[in-house]
Write an enzyme that holds these catalytic residues in place. Structure first.
Site, PDB file in Angstrom:
ATOM      1  N   GLN A  44      62.377  13.915  98.448  1.00  0.00           N
ATOM      2  CA  GLN A  44      61.066  13.280  98.544  1.00  0.00           C
ATOM      3  C   GLN A  44      61.117  12.116  99.527  1.00  0.00           C
ATOM      4  OE1 GLN A  44      58.320  14.532  97.094  1.00  0.00           O
ATOM      5  NE2 GLN A  44      57.007  12.955  97.934  1.00  0.00           N
ATOM      6  N   LYS A  55      55.139  18.103  91.031  1.00  0.00           N
ATOM      7  CA  LYS A  55      55.909  19.263  91.503  1.00  0.00           C
ATOM      8  C   LYS A  55      56.684  19.890  90.339  1.00  0.00           C
ATOM      9  CE  LYS A  55      56.119  17.504  96.221  1.00  0.00           C
ATOM     10  NZ  LYS A  55      56.864  16.795  97.270  1.00  0.00           N
ATOM     11  N   ASP A  92      60.521  22.566 102.029  1.00  0.00           N
ATOM     12  CA  ASP A  92      59.526  21.668 102.630  1.00  0.00           C
ATOM     13  C   ASP A  92      59.197  22.092 104.065  1.00  0.00           C
ATOM     14  OD1 ASP A  92      58.388  19.622 101.134  1.00  0.00           O
ATOM     15  OD2 ASP A  92      60.180  18.357 101.226  1.00  0.00           O
TER      16      ASP A  92
END
Ligand code: GUN
Length: 289
Positions: A96, A52, A119
């Site tokens: 995460q 990422k 997200d």
């Protein structure tokens, strides 16, 4: 049979984003900024977050990585989330997953400001997505829709079968495929569904997201189907330098010859997932400034 090249499609999208960011900066606007919180040392999470950050560089974004050891308390993590919510320089951020067992993923996800939730996991974004209103959409299903669009795969009136009902992939995928403009008839299968093979045989499009390597076999696929493989299970492979390789939910070798379109693992859905996160970050930067 067309093997869908997610890696190349993702590279093109990153280039498109980089061009847009260059224009934004030329107009005197702020560089988009994505922050990532990583707790602990899970191998998969380390790789995802590193990829990422690398994608941010390619897109011309600023990125920040906030690392914490496994023993961080839930309160400390929530405090970090609150700080990122309040930081005007951060356009979007992710925590995460998975998190250590003593931290509630639900609590942390809900603490993220919906306007920075790139997200798309916050219930507000999930709700808006469900009713077809502008929202941050979970990266993997969004990446799959993008692949379907860019490869001009017909969807209107087609029967899509989604295998797996996770909050991150299966369920949002089933909703997006049924939305106006995509217009599939959708069946969502899960661990309690009998006759999955029979249902799959009636599918024009199969999205396999159950995390069972090689689950979808040739006998489950009708000729001319499109098969999208979301699986990324690490399986032991003594011939590989790392001692393992990624295996999808689809038995690619036997299924591919029957398909019109199929995604490989790796190089299919995976690169698109990170791309969607970049698209969401650019969107957040535009909305927040
Ligand atoms: N863990 C596995 N996939 C994801 C993802 O898309 N976002 C976050 N934050 N964690 C993950």
């Amino acid at each position: 049979m067309i093997k869908i090249d997610g890696k190349e499609t993702a590279r093109q999208i990153r280039q498109e984003i980089a061009a847009e960011v260059k224009d934004m900066i030329a107009q005197g606007r702020k560089q988009p900024h994505l922050a990532a919180i990583l707790v602990g040392h899970d191998g998969g999470s380390e790789t995802y977050v590193a990829n990422k950050i690398k994608a941010c560089e390619e897109c011309g974004f600023k990125s920040s990585l906030l690392r914490f050891e496994d023993n961080i308390s839930e309160a400390q993590l929530l405090d970090t989330v609150a700080k990122l919510n309040a930081d005007p320089d951060v356009d979007g951020f992710i925590v995460q997953l998975p998190l250590p067992a003593h931290i509630s993923e639900e609590k942390v996800t809900r603490a993220i400001a919906p306007t920075k939730d790139v997200d798309g996991f916050h219930p507000q974004n999930v709700g808006l997505m469900s009713i077809g209103e502008p929202a941050f959409i979970s990266a993997t299903p969004q990446g799959i829709i993008e692949l379907i669009r860019r490869y001009n795969i017909p969807t209107a009136g087609k029967h899509a079968v989604v295998i797996g009902r996770s909050n991150i992939v299966g369920r949002p995928m089933s909703i997006l495929l049924s939305q106006k403009g995509v217009d599939c008839t959708v069946t969502l299968c899960h661990s309690r569904t009998p006759n999955i093979a029979e249902i799959c045989r009636q599918a024009d499009i199969i999205v396999a997201a159950i995390g069972k390597p090689g689950f979808v076999t040739a006998d489950m696929v009708s000729p001319g189907a499109t098969v999208i493989d979301v699986g990324t299970t690490r399986v032991a492979d003594p011939t590989a330098a790392r001692g393992w390789r990624l295996r999808g939910d689809v038995d690619f070798e036997s299924v591919a010859p029957k398909c019109d379109f199929i995604t490989p693992v790796p190089g299919g859905v995976g690169p698109m997932t990170i791309c969607s996160l970049m698209q969401n970050t650019l969107k957040a930067a535009k909305l927040n400034n």
